[in-house]
Design an enzyme around this catalytic site. Sequence first.
Site, mmCIF file in Angstrom:
data_model
loop_
_atom_site.group_PDB
_atom_site.id
_atom_site.type_symbol
_atom_site.label_atom_id
_atom_site.label_comp_id
_atom_site.label_asym_id
_atom_site.label_seq_id
_atom_site.Cartn_x
_atom_site.Cartn_y
_atom_site.Cartn_z
ATOM 1 N N ASP A 193 37.042 61.734 52.012
ATOM 2 C CA ASP A 193 36.871 62.760 53.054
ATOM 3 C C ASP A 193 36.338 64.078 52.503
ATOM 4 O O ASP A 193 35.563 64.764 53.168
ATOM 5 C CB ASP A 193 38.212 63.055 53.740
ATOM 6 C CG ASP A 193 38.717 61.865 54.533
ATOM 7 O OD1 ASP A 193 37.917 60.965 54.812
ATOM 8 O OD2 ASP A 193 39.918 61.860 54.863
HETATM 9 P P1 TAP Z 1 40.748 60.178 50.995
HETATM 10 O O1 TAP Z 1 39.726 60.682 51.933
HETATM 11 O O2 TAP Z 1 42.064 59.816 51.545
HETATM 12 O O3 TAP Z 1 40.083 58.916 50.269
HETATM 13 C C1 TAP Z 1 40.675 58.330 49.181
HETATM 14 C C2 TAP Z 1 39.857 57.116 48.793
HETATM 15 O O4 TAP Z 1 40.430 56.628 47.587
HETATM 16 C C3 TAP Z 1 39.919 55.983 49.783
HETATM 17 O O5 TAP Z 1 38.736 55.919 50.557
HETATM 18 C C4 TAP Z 1 40.134 54.726 48.928
HETATM 19 O O6 TAP Z 1 39.033 53.846 49.102
HETATM 20 C C5 TAP Z 1 40.114 55.271 47.514
HETATM 21 N N1 TAP Z 1 41.097 54.626 46.656
HETATM 22 C C6 TAP Z 1 42.368 54.291 46.932
HETATM 23 N N2 TAP Z 1 42.934 53.692 45.890
HETATM 24 C C7 TAP Z 1 41.996 53.645 44.913
HETATM 25 C C8 TAP Z 1 41.973 53.127 43.602
HETATM 26 N N3 TAP Z 1 43.038 52.517 43.045
HETATM 27 N N4 TAP Z 1 40.841 53.260 42.870
HETATM 28 C C9 TAP Z 1 39.754 53.844 43.407
HETATM 29 N N5 TAP Z 1 39.717 54.347 44.658
HETATM 30 C C10 TAP Z 1 40.825 54.229 45.401
HETATM 31 O O7 TAP Z 1 41.011 61.170 49.791
HETATM 32 P P2 TAP Z 1 40.425 62.616 49.470
HETATM 33 O O8 TAP Z 1 38.940 62.593 49.443
HETATM 34 O O9 TAP Z 1 41.176 63.065 48.275
HETATM 35 O O10 TAP Z 1 40.808 63.482 50.722
HETATM 36 C C11 TAP Z 1 42.133 63.859 50.989
HETATM 37 C C12 TAP Z 1 42.411 63.688 52.451
HETATM 38 O O11 TAP Z 1 43.816 63.894 52.639
HETATM 39 C C13 TAP Z 1 41.695 64.707 53.314
HETATM 40 O O12 TAP Z 1 41.307 64.138 54.535
HETATM 41 C C14 TAP Z 1 42.775 65.764 53.552
HETATM 42 O O13 TAP Z 1 42.584 66.489 54.749
HETATM 43 C C15 TAP Z 1 44.005 64.894 53.624
HETATM 44 N N6 TAP Z 1 45.224 65.661 53.366
HETATM 45 C C16 TAP Z 1 45.367 66.281 52.195
HETATM 46 C C17 TAP Z 1 46.455 67.081 51.982
HETATM 47 C C18 TAP Z 1 46.566 67.841 50.717
HETATM 48 S S1 TAP Z 1 47.443 69.168 50.711
HETATM 49 N N7 TAP Z 1 45.940 67.446 49.647
HETATM 50 C C19 TAP Z 1 47.442 67.204 52.961
HETATM 51 C C20 TAP Z 1 47.274 66.508 54.157
HETATM 52 C C21 TAP Z 1 46.153 65.736 54.335
HETATM 53 P P3 TAP Z 1 39.177 52.297 48.738
HETATM 54 O O14 TAP Z 1 40.338 51.784 49.491
HETATM 55 O O15 TAP Z 1 37.866 51.712 49.154
HETATM 56 O O16 TAP Z 1 39.375 52.197 47.253
#
Ligand code: TAP
Length: 481
Positions: free
Chosen positions: A406
């Site tokens: 994301d």
């Molecule tokens: P995300 O958009 O959640 O994407 C993480 C990606 O990691 C997934 O698409 C997944 O794809 C991949 N993944 C999972 N396990 C893996 C592994 N073992 N090896 C390689 N890839 C792996 O993560 P992001 O880009 O860090 O974004 C964070 C999201 O969390 C944002 O939308 C944000 O708004 C939200 N959020 C963050 C927080 C805080 S404070 N950080 C709080 C609330 C919400 P695959 O399954 O294809 O591998």
Amino acid sequence: MAGILAQQLPEQALQFAYLVSGIMFIQGLRDMTHPRTATRGNLISSGGMFLAVAVTILWFEILTPAILAAGLLIGGVVGAYLAVAVETTEMPQLVGLFNGFGGGASAVVAGAELVDVLAGSGDLGVGLTASAAIAAIIGSVTFSGSFVASGKLHGIVGESPVSTNVGHALKVTFLGVALVAGAVLVVQPSLFGGVPTAEWVPVYWVIVAAALLLGIFLVVPIGGADMPVVISLLNSYSGLAAATTGFVLNNTVLIIAGTLVGAAGMILTIIMCESMNRSLANVFFGGLGGDDTAEEMEDIYEGQITETSPEEVTMLLETAERVVIVPGYGMAVAQAQHAVAELVDLLEDSGVDVEFGIHPVAGRMPGHMNALLAEADVPYDKMRELEEVNPTFSQTDLVIVTGANDVVNPRANEDDDSPIAGMPILNVEDARHVVVNKRSLSPGFSGIANPLFARDNTSMLFGDAKASMQSLVNEYKESNS
Ligand code: TAP
């Protein structure tokens, strides 16, 4: 009951010790604003808390030595176990539980003080009853809400967002009951012409019960994905509950510490919401509803995905002068930070300029990526924030996105209807080449497809982040030996 210190020192000594504790909390928080001084900040704050607790115990002699020793032992063992056993990825739910206990303790202590006063002088002033009612409401909401939030993050409670009219009606009802019971507690002697007696105590527990139910019904409808924001807000509430209990007990250090936690939690909540371009109301009542269908994903990806291999990425690395690594949640899941750090060391030894682009909400908790990379001894000055790194992508030869999705999704800028519309992102596609490492084309947290994967200058390195980074390390070593 006067303790050993109270028998020998004037009252000012107690207040002075509390003041020193308060200053230590503030200095500790200040140090925690930078990773380099964060450990010191933690130690100073812990020292302040130790001073406050020790002085309080010795001043008031509230506990017998046996109970004190038992408490220290049980707390110490549980704390040591959690510190060793809990994974970094499980930290948000642990913080959630701690908040819950903090809120619950505030409600119970305020209630105990009420009972104590009634048993003694029986003089329930408005200041005392009002503070106790507020502590009961905020503390109880924090207690039950935090347990539901932690349960959602841990997968014990259903994660999907649910919004029903019955749910909204129940929330309003429980809030109403808590407020009415709180008002009764505050105005009771003058309103009913009676003298306060122990019979008024059940009113306090009515407030607690209604607020406990309110906490459950507030958090249950919110999607699991939004729980980090909810936990941060409940952290703020736990501080406010502690501060109001400080007024009930007339305890300065509890007021200071609670207010600091309340303010820090609120600031963090606002930062998280801003980084996702969402309002707090949207988190609580809107829900992050991204859920692209397989067909919608196919439309974006079909025939557009270029797959790459560790060998090909190594060739790109060998000609690169500047490389930026963008980590995300997948790096945390895979625990790939050590392999990533090893790759960075190798590249730097070959004279490549390497930096990290860290999005403020990458991962699942604030500072998630920074903490993991620091654990792998990556220097802090290599971790660039979004505003710093974005202008540099156009002069970057290669961006390696590992486990992020994301935070590099251009739909935030291009698609006003997407759930991440307006969220500031890392503009990695401005670089000459982008390599995205993840296991599949599955969406991230927001549940939507990512057109970055289909861009002409993007190649996909499919695989687990740790295994893939280790392959790059091995390939790079081999080709440079
Ligand atoms: P995300 O958009 O959640 O994407 C993480 C990606 O990691 C997934 O698409 C997944 O794809 C991949 N993944 C999972 N396990 C893996 C592994 N073992 N090896 C390689 N890839 C792996 O993560 P992001 O880009 O860090 O974004 C964070 C999201 O969390 C944002 O939308 C944000 O708004 C939200 N959020 C963050 C927080 C805080 S404070 N950080 C709080 C609330 C919400 P695959 O399954 O294809 O591998």
